[in-house]
Design a protein around this motif. Structure first.
Motif, PDB file in Angstrom:
ATOM      1  N   TYR A   1     -23.119  20.799   9.640  1.00 12.50           N
ATOM      2  CA  TYR A   1     -24.178  21.672  10.159  1.00 12.50           C
ATOM      3  C   TYR A   1     -24.807  22.492   9.036  1.00 12.50           C
ATOM      4  O   TYR A   1     -26.041  22.637   8.974  1.00 12.50           O
TER       5      TYR A   1
ATOM      6  N   TYR B   1     -36.949  20.640   5.190  1.00 14.47           N
ATOM      7  CA  TYR B   1     -37.413  20.534   6.576  1.00 14.47           C
ATOM      8  C   TYR B   1     -38.650  21.384   6.836  1.00 14.47           C
ATOM      9  O   TYR B   1     -39.517  20.996   7.620  1.00 14.47           O
TER      10      TYR B   1
ATOM     11  N   TYR C   1     -38.505  14.299  13.994  1.00 21.14           N
ATOM     12  CA  TYR C   1     -38.110  15.624  14.492  1.00 21.14           C
ATOM     13  C   TYR C   1     -37.041  15.469  15.580  1.00 21.14           C
ATOM     14  O   TYR C   1     -36.011  16.162  15.574  1.00 21.14           O
TER      15      TYR C   1
ATOM     16  N   VAL D   1     -28.128  16.577  14.998  1.00 24.26           N
ATOM     17  CA  VAL D   1     -27.493  17.898  14.998  1.00 24.26           C
ATOM     18  C   VAL D   1     -26.687  18.108  16.275  1.00 24.26           C
ATOM     19  O   VAL D   1     -25.570  18.653  16.259  1.00 24.26           O
ATOM     20  N   SER D   2     -27.229  17.658  17.405  1.00 25.31           N
ATOM     21  CA  SER D   2     -26.538  17.817  18.684  1.00 25.31           C
ATOM     22  C   SER D   2     -25.229  17.037  18.719  1.00 25.31           C
ATOM     23  O   SER D   2     -24.196  17.554  19.160  1.00 25.31           O
TER      24      SER D   2
ATOM     25  N   THR E   1     -30.084  24.088  19.091  1.00 30.15           N
ATOM     26  CA  THR E   1     -29.532  22.816  19.569  1.00 30.15           C
ATOM     27  C   THR E   1     -28.049  22.717  19.262  1.00 30.15           C
ATOM     28  O   THR E   1     -27.245  22.333  20.121  1.00 30.15           O
ATOM     29  N   TYR E   2     -27.688  23.068  18.045  1.00 30.27           N
ATOM     30  CA  TYR E   2     -26.277  23.004  17.657  1.00 30.27           C
ATOM     31  C   TYR E   2     -25.431  23.945  18.518  1.00 30.27           C
ATOM     32  O   TYR E   2     -24.379  23.549  19.042  1.00 30.27           O
TER      33      TYR E   2
ATOM     34  N   THR F   1     -33.694  14.190  14.141  1.00 30.26           N
ATOM     35  CA  THR F   1     -32.969  15.265  13.453  1.00 30.26           C
ATOM     36  C   THR F   1     -32.213  16.143  14.447  1.00 30.26           C
ATOM     37  O   THR F   1     -31.024  16.444  14.258  1.00 30.26           O
ATOM     38  N   LEU F   2     -32.893  16.541  15.523  1.00 28.68           N
ATOM     39  CA  LEU F   2     -32.238  17.394  16.522  1.00 28.68           C
ATOM     40  C   LEU F   2     -31.138  16.640  17.272  1.00 28.68           C
ATOM     41  O   LEU F   2     -30.102  17.223  17.611  1.00 28.68           O
TER      42      LEU F   2
ATOM     43  N   ILE G   1     -38.392  24.500  13.118  1.00 28.11           N
ATOM     44  CA  ILE G   1     -37.313  23.525  12.952  1.00 28.11           C
ATOM     45  C   ILE G   1     -35.961  24.180  12.740  1.00 28.11           C
ATOM     46  O   ILE G   1     -34.948  23.729  13.311  1.00 28.11           O
TER      47      ILE G   1
ATOM     48  N   ASP H   1     -34.813  25.577  15.973  1.00 23.23           N
ATOM     49  CA  ASP H   1     -34.478  24.490  16.896  1.00 23.23           C
ATOM     50  C   ASP H   1     -33.130  23.857  16.539  1.00 23.23           C
ATOM     51  O   ASP H   1     -32.338  23.541  17.432  1.00 23.23           O
ATOM     52  N   MET H   2     -32.880  23.656  15.252  1.00 21.27           N
ATOM     53  CA  MET H   2     -31.595  23.084  14.848  1.00 21.27           C
ATOM     54  C   MET H   2     -30.446  24.028  15.201  1.00 21.27           C
ATOM     55  O   MET H   2     -29.404  23.594  15.698  1.00 21.27           O
TER      56      MET H   2
END
Length: 528
Positions: A47, A57, A128, A135-136, A73-74, A131-132, A66, A69-70
């Motif tokens: 992470y 990014y 995009y 991360v999830s 989301t994490y 990437t998310l 971004i 959002d990362m």
């Protein structure tokens, strides 16, 4: 603790667990401590790799949120994973849960590095989303792993929980150094990011190898065995009550004859007078074997001469029993739960989202990297300070965790308004980032270290899991509030705030003067 192997039965109210007066195994050269420190780095390193590549990014998705959002989301996925892990903690072994986290992180890091960063196979919108999504999935695996690690280290002496938490901060330090070096030596954002993620992948592989080496040490096996034995004794007393209760006798099946081993939900007890093949029998009833033999004895299933008992409990009964046990533990450690939740709530309000929005005309794209690196180094120092023994009163610990909330408005003044922040200059932002990291490292570690020491041995793993749940709740609420703080900052500027305030007027005057030059008729605004 692998609770699949720790369900015990007792006959006639007697515990078949033998006590030992032998000293515990030693951690030679602090090898286990260093191993746990690197293990802690392993589950947060993936992470940290994403958010520390903030310059890449932000350049790839300009004007987007971004980093917010990362982070969101994490954290949201991590919170759901914590809930699921607390429910299913008894379904999968500890080794499976921790290995699942390593495998998930490695697969996602490799896929993103190869297909998204290196080959650039996706469009901007698809990239995009990819990437998310990565991360999830990393959050899912690493959170199950993290919660299991805290349950695991709760069975060891207190300093080993501190080692894992220090390792979490070490992950940020490792990633920050990695990013600074790759960005310094290579100017191409894509190439330096590929190398950056490659180093992170190699680091995770190393941490995985170290974990599997550490868990087989005599020191770890000894302490885990002690807690397993305590849990067996607790379950034995509970099942004895069920066996002796005529209304609940249907929950237990008595199997005469051959003893059955290695079955989930089955534990065979044997009297001390008939030791098993793996359990050293010592005349006089005292076990004088060394730590290696003691560790092996703790790991064997207990037997009881003449009978074995098989427990039949429905999933619903098991779930209700798990909730009751967690509630009983939570009532004893709630100040520590509140303290760690508040500590991480304040941190996630500002890091990494708001810190990445602070603009520097001097450092430019280096500014978010520097702020994140300062936070990571300070967080590491805070967790090292947490290793200094000090018994915090519960009320004072909660008070200082609440006091950190003053950092939120102060840090916001470094970013608002976007065109001209109230606290100008990079010094304020760097100082506040250092203070945020230092206090996060300290007050985010102390509750996790102290809580397991206030409960019996058989409740230590549950305490670690519940504390991680509180930690996750604080992270989730903090990352949600970060979006509100970002809305308060307003939309991103369309004009570079680092340009002189009169640059637009100056350019207009130059253009007007150009019209008067020979060969430049009115309407031709080109200066070439």
């Amino acid at each position: 603790m692998d609770e699949n192997a720790s369900r015990g039965f007792c006959h006639g109210g007697r515990s078949a667990i033998r006590t030992t007066s032998s000293p515990p195994a030693a951690d030679r050269c602090s090898a286990v401590y260093l191993g746990m420190l690197l293990c802690g780095a392993g589950f947060l390193l993936p992470y940290n790799s994403f958010i520390t590549a903030v310059d890449y990014y932000q350049g790839k998705y300009p004007g987007s949120t971004i980093i917010f959002d990362m982070s969101f989301t994490y954290i949201c996925t991590a919170f759901v994973a914590l809930l699921v892990n607390n429910i299913l903690v008894e379904t999968f072994s500890l080794n499976v849960r921790i290995s699942f986290g390593y495998v998930t992180a490695l697969v996602m890091l490799c896929l993103v590095t190869i297909f998204d960063v290196s080959l650039e196979m996706f469009s901007s919108d698809v990239s995009y989303f990819v990437t998310l999504a990565a991360v999830s999935l990393i959050a899912l695996g690493c959170t199950v792993q993290q919660s299991s690690f805290y349950g695991y280290t709760s069975m060891l002496p207190k300093r080993y929980t501190q080692a894992v938490m220090t390792g979490e901060s070490a992950a940020g330090v490792i990633v920050s150094v990695n990013r600074i070096l790759t960005k310094s030596f290579l100017s191409d954002p894509r190439r330096n990011t590929v190398i950056f993620f490659g180093v992170s992948i190699a680091s995770v592989v190393l941490c995985c190898i170290i974990f599997h080496a550490t868990r087989h040490t005599t020191f770890v096996r000894y302490h885990v065995g002690v807690c397993r034995t305590a849990a067996l004794d607790e379950d034995a007393r509970a099942i004895t009550h069920q066996v002796c209760n005529p209304e609940e006798v249907g929950l237990v099946e008595i199997l005469d004859g051959t003893v059955t081993r290695d079955h989930y939900g089955v534990l065979v007890l044997q009297s001390p007078s008939s030791p098993g093949p793996d359990t050293p029998a010592i005349p006089g009833g005292r076990d004088r074997s060394g730590p290696e033999q003691i560790a092996r004895a703790h790991e064997t299933q207990l037997k009881f001469k003449g009978h074995s008992y098989k427990r039949h409990i429905s999933r619903w009964d098991s779930l209700k029993n798990g909730v009751r046990r967690r509630w009983a533990v939570a009532k004893g450690v709630w100040p520590f739960m509140l303290s760690i939740g508040l500590a991480y709530f304040v941190t996630l309000c500002l890091f990494p989202g708001i810190e990445s929005e602070i603009v520097s005309c001097h450092w430019a794209s280096w500014m978010p990297i520097l702020l994140i690196s300062i936070f990571n180094f300070s967080d590491f120092c805070g967790k090292v300070l947490a290793s200094i023994p000090y018994e915090w009163p519960r009320g004072r610990l909660v008070f200082f965790s609440c006091l950190r909330i003053v950092l939120v408005p102060l840090m916001m003044l470094c970013a608002a308004p976007r065109s001209s922040p109230i606290l100008k200059g990079e010094t304020w932002a760097m100082l506040l980032s250092m203070l945020l990291g230092l206090t996060n490292g300290y007050f985010g570690s102390i509750p996790m270290i102290l809580a397991p020491s206030t409960v019996p041995d058989e409740q230590k793993e549950l305490t670690g899991n519940i504390m991680t749940l509180s930690y996750g709740l604080g992270l989730t609420l903090g990352s949600g509030v970060a979006y509100l703080l970002n809305l308060w900052l307003g939309p991103h500027l369309t004009i570079d705030p680092c340009l002189p305030s009169n640059s637009t007027t100056l350019f207009a005057n130059i253009s007007a003067d150009i019209y008067l030059l020979p060969g430049h008729p009115p309407g031709n605004t080109s200066i070439y």
